[in-house]
Write a protein that holds these residues in place. Sequence first.
Motif, PDB file in Angstrom:
ATOM      1  N   ARG A  49       0.823  -1.213   0.000  1.00 57.16           N
ATOM      2  CA  ARG A  49       0.000   0.000   0.000  1.00 57.16           C
ATOM      3  C   ARG A  49       0.858   1.264   0.000  1.00 57.16           C
ATOM      4  NH1 ARG A  49      -5.665   0.271   1.223  1.00 57.16           N
ATOM      5  NH2 ARG A  49      -6.582  -1.804   1.158  1.00 57.16           N
ATOM      6  N   VAL A  50       1.938   1.282   0.766  1.00 61.12           N
ATOM      7  CA  VAL A  50       2.824   2.454   0.766  1.00 61.12           C
ATOM      8  C   VAL A  50       3.428   2.633  -0.624  1.00 61.12           C
ATOM      9  CG1 VAL A  50       4.976   3.418   1.682  1.00 61.12           C
ATOM     10  CG2 VAL A  50       3.282   2.459   3.250  1.00 61.12           C
ATOM     11  N   GLU A  51       3.867   1.550  -1.242  1.00 57.11           N
ATOM     12  CA  GLU A  51       4.417   1.636  -2.604  1.00 57.11           C
ATOM     13  C   GLU A  51       3.369   2.182  -3.576  1.00 57.11           C
ATOM     14  OE1 GLU A  51       5.856  -2.302  -3.491  1.00 57.11           O
ATOM     15  OE2 GLU A  51       7.594  -2.065  -2.172  1.00 57.11           O
ATOM     16  N   ARG A  52       2.116   1.740  -3.458  1.00 59.68           N
ATOM     17  CA  ARG A  52       1.048   2.231  -4.341  1.00 59.68           C
ATOM     18  C   ARG A  52       0.779   3.702  -4.097  1.00 59.68           C
ATOM     19  NH1 ARG A  52      -3.941   2.928  -3.250  1.00 59.68           N
ATOM     20  NH2 ARG A  52      -4.046   1.427  -1.558  1.00 59.68           N
ATOM     21  N   LEU A  53       0.738   4.121  -2.827  1.00 56.03           N
ATOM     22  CA  LEU A  53       0.496   5.529  -2.504  1.00 56.03           C
ATOM     23  C   LEU A  53       1.619   6.422  -3.046  1.00 56.03           C
ATOM     24  CD1 LEU A  53      -0.871   5.059   1.118  1.00 56.03           C
ATOM     25  CD2 LEU A  53      -2.182   5.816  -0.879  1.00 56.03           C
ATOM     26  N   LEU A  54       2.835   5.907  -3.071  1.00 54.54           N
ATOM     27  CA  LEU A  54       3.953   6.649  -3.658  1.00 54.54           C
ATOM     28  C   LEU A  54       3.847   6.680  -5.186  1.00 54.54           C
ATOM     29  CD1 LEU A  54       6.826   5.350  -1.375  1.00 54.54           C
ATOM     30  CD2 LEU A  54       6.158   7.754  -1.635  1.00 54.54           C
ATOM     31  N   SER A  55       3.558   5.543  -5.781  1.00 54.27           N
ATOM     32  CA  SER A  55       3.541   5.473  -7.250  1.00 54.27           C
ATOM     33  C   SER A  55       2.381   6.250  -7.854  1.00 54.27           C
ATOM     34  CB  SER A  55       3.532   4.023  -7.737  1.00 54.27           C
ATOM     35  OG  SER A  55       2.309   3.394  -7.423  1.00 54.27           O
ATOM     36  N   ASN A  56       1.249   6.353  -7.142  1.00 49.62           N
ATOM     37  CA  ASN A  56       0.123   7.105  -7.718  1.00 49.62           C
ATOM     38  C   ASN A  56       0.153   8.593  -7.340  1.00 49.62           C
ATOM     39  OD1 ASN A  56      -1.162   7.470  -5.190  1.00 49.62           O
ATOM     40  ND2 ASN A  56      -2.572   5.760  -5.495  1.00 49.62           N
ATOM     41  N   GLY A  57       1.184   9.002  -6.598  1.00 41.61           N
ATOM     42  CA  GLY A  57       1.343  10.412  -6.281  1.00 41.61           C
ATOM     43  C   GLY A  57       0.602  10.888  -5.049  1.00 41.61           C
ATOM     44  N   THR A  58      -0.117   9.991  -4.362  1.00 43.98           N
ATOM     45  CA  THR A  58      -0.785  10.403  -3.122  1.00 43.98           C
ATOM     46  C   THR A  58       0.264  10.827  -2.106  1.00 43.98           C
ATOM     47  OG1 THR A  58      -2.635   8.908  -3.524  1.00 43.98           O
ATOM     48  CG2 THR A  58      -2.316   9.655  -1.259  1.00 43.98           C
ATOM     49  N   LEU A  59       1.326  10.039  -1.984  1.00 43.39           N
ATOM     50  CA  LEU A  59       2.487  10.410  -1.172  1.00 43.39           C
ATOM     51  C   LEU A  59       3.604  10.793  -2.125  1.00 43.39           C
ATOM     52  CD1 LEU A  59       2.596   7.481   1.445  1.00 43.39           C
ATOM     53  CD2 LEU A  59       1.521   9.722   1.684  1.00 43.39           C
ATOM     54  N   THR A  60       4.313  11.855  -1.805  1.00 50.43           N
ATOM     55  CA  THR A  60       5.445  12.240  -2.640  1.00 50.43           C
ATOM     56  C   THR A  60       6.756  11.782  -2.037  1.00 50.43           C
ATOM     57  OG1 THR A  60       5.560  14.401  -1.562  1.00 50.43           O
ATOM     58  CG2 THR A  60       4.273  14.256  -3.597  1.00 50.43           C
ATOM     59  N   ARG A  61       6.729  11.411  -0.770  1.00 48.82           N
ATOM     60  CA  ARG A  61       7.947  10.993  -0.095  1.00 48.82           C
ATOM     61  C   ARG A  61       7.570  10.143   1.091  1.00 48.82           C
ATOM     62  NH1 ARG A  61      11.017  12.177   4.159  1.00 48.82           N
ATOM     63  NH2 ARG A  61      13.255  12.162   3.916  1.00 48.82           N
ATOM     64  N   PHE A  62       8.367   9.100   1.358  1.00 48.83           N
ATOM     65  CA  PHE A  62       8.209   8.308   2.570  1.00 48.83           C
ATOM     66  C   PHE A  62       9.608   7.993   3.050  1.00 48.83           C
ATOM     67  CE2 PHE A  62       7.910   4.347   4.943  1.00 48.83           C
ATOM     68  CZ  PHE A  62       6.913   4.678   5.839  1.00 48.83           C
ATOM     69  N   GLY A  63       9.994   8.583   4.161  1.00 51.66           N
ATOM     70  CA  GLY A  63      11.325   8.346   4.680  1.00 51.66           C
ATOM     71  C   GLY A  63      11.595   9.227   5.875  1.00 51.66           C
ATOM     72  N   PRO A  64      12.752   9.049   6.470  1.00 49.29           N
ATOM     73  CA  PRO A  64      13.094   9.811   7.674  1.00 49.29           C
ATOM     74  C   PRO A  64      13.453  11.260   7.353  1.00 49.29           C
ATOM     75  CG  PRO A  64      14.946   8.470   7.023  1.00 49.29           C
ATOM     76  CD  PRO A  64      13.809   8.116   6.094  1.00 49.29           C
ATOM     77  N   MET A  65      13.314  12.098   8.345  1.00 47.23           N
ATOM     78  CA  MET A  65      13.781  13.478   8.272  1.00 47.23           C
ATOM     79  C   MET A  65      15.027  13.556   9.144  1.00 47.23           C
ATOM     80  SD  MET A  65      11.625  15.170   6.384  1.00 47.23           S
ATOM     81  CE  MET A  65      11.816  16.879   6.785  1.00 47.23           C
ATOM     82  N   PHE A  66      16.130  13.997   8.557  1.00 47.32           N
ATOM     83  CA  PHE A  66      17.391  14.085   9.268  1.00 47.32           C
ATOM     84  C   PHE A  66      17.768  15.533   9.513  1.00 47.32           C
ATOM     85  CE2 PHE A  66      17.782  10.160   6.753  1.00 47.32           C
ATOM     86  CZ  PHE A  66      18.072   9.259   7.768  1.00 47.32           C
TER      87      PHE A  66
END
Length: 156
Positions: A49-66
């Motif tokens: 689901r996270v991969e799908r949300l990224l690929s369809n543009g719902t999420l633009t980024r998923f990762g840590p903030m440093f």
Amino acid sequence: MTVPHVPAALDDTDRAIINALQGEFPICERPFAAAAEPLGLTEAQLMTRVERLLSNGTLTRFGPMFQIERMGGAFCLAAMAVPEDRYDEVTQTVNAFAEVAHNYRREHALNMWFVLATETAAGVEGAARAIEAATGLPVYLFPKEREFFVEMRLRA
């Protein structure tokens, strides 16, 4: 020409994932398995689901903030005044630089804003000058003077 983004439809599980994964994410051997459990999902379901949300543009980024400065690196807000007839070309050129973290269009004389993230403080200046050389346009740097932490969580 910039094509407007049309958001994908979200189901209740997508909304729960987005709401749950803003902020804390488990630090363990299998973080997706740990994050999936309270959502009633399997590790594989959550990852899909996270991969799908990224690929369809719902999420633009998923990762840590440093805090890159703590690791010896640097980042800087930068802007350019890009002629409208060159906007798409310059966007592609700028975004091709590995140092460009993200890029936004603005309705302003400085109509392109982006963040440069580099391994060293000197790298910011070098990346800006390289972008200038590649585009023929000046890059204006706006270094951080003070840092504020604003936790922003958006309900899906």
